[in-house]
Design an enzyme around this catalytic site. Structure first.
Site, PDB file in Angstrom:
ATOM      1  N   LEU A 264      -3.734  -2.203  -3.091  1.00 20.04           N
ATOM      2  CA  LEU A 264      -3.900  -0.895  -2.463  1.00 20.04           C
ATOM      3  C   LEU A 264      -4.242   0.134  -3.534  1.00 20.04           C
ATOM      4  CD1 LEU A 264      -0.750  -1.066  -0.178  1.00 20.04           C
ATOM      5  CD2 LEU A 264      -3.123  -1.420   0.511  1.00 20.04           C
ATOM      6  N   SER A 265      -4.626   1.340  -3.122  1.00 23.81           N
ATOM      7  CA  SER A 265      -4.972   2.353  -4.118  1.00 23.81           C
ATOM      8  C   SER A 265      -3.772   2.680  -4.995  1.00 23.81           C
ATOM      9  CB  SER A 265      -5.515   3.605  -3.452  1.00 23.81           C
ATOM     10  OG  SER A 265      -4.576   4.128  -2.539  1.00 23.81           O
ATOM     11  N   GLU A 266      -2.577   2.803  -4.417  1.00 20.74           N
ATOM     12  CA  GLU A 266      -1.344   2.981  -5.187  1.00 20.74           C
ATOM     13  C   GLU A 266      -0.203   2.255  -4.477  1.00 20.74           C
ATOM     14  OE1 GLU A 266      -2.771   6.087  -4.266  1.00 20.74           O
ATOM     15  OE2 GLU A 266      -3.868   6.386  -6.129  1.00 20.74           O
ATOM     16  N   THR A 267       0.707   1.697  -5.267  1.00 19.89           N
ATOM     17  CA  THR A 267       1.931   1.090  -4.756  1.00 19.89           C
ATOM     18  C   THR A 267       3.085   1.799  -5.447  1.00 19.89           C
ATOM     19  OG1 THR A 267       0.827  -1.040  -4.470  1.00 19.89           O
ATOM     20  CG2 THR A 267       3.226  -1.062  -4.505  1.00 19.89           C
TER      21      THR A 267
END
Length: 52
Positions: free
Chosen positions: A19-22
């Site tokens: 994902l773009s950020e976790t």
């Protein structure tokens, strides 16, 4: 968790999620903090949107 997760583990999970950020929660001396990882690096985000 009894202790903070290792940075390498958090990076591996973020890469697997892709994902773009976790975000990961970590216990601190004065409460809790958040750390964010992209699939490739850790990024310094403020967290207002995550908490919202």
């Amino acid at each position: 968790m009894e202790q903070d997760a290792p940075e390498a583990w958090m990076q591996a999970v973020a890469a697997e999620m892709n994902l773009s950020e976790t975000a990961f929660v970590q216990r601190g001396d004065d409460g809790y903090g958040l750390r964010w990882f992209t699939p490739r690096i850790e990024v310094p985000l403020c967290g207002h949107a995550t908490l919202g």
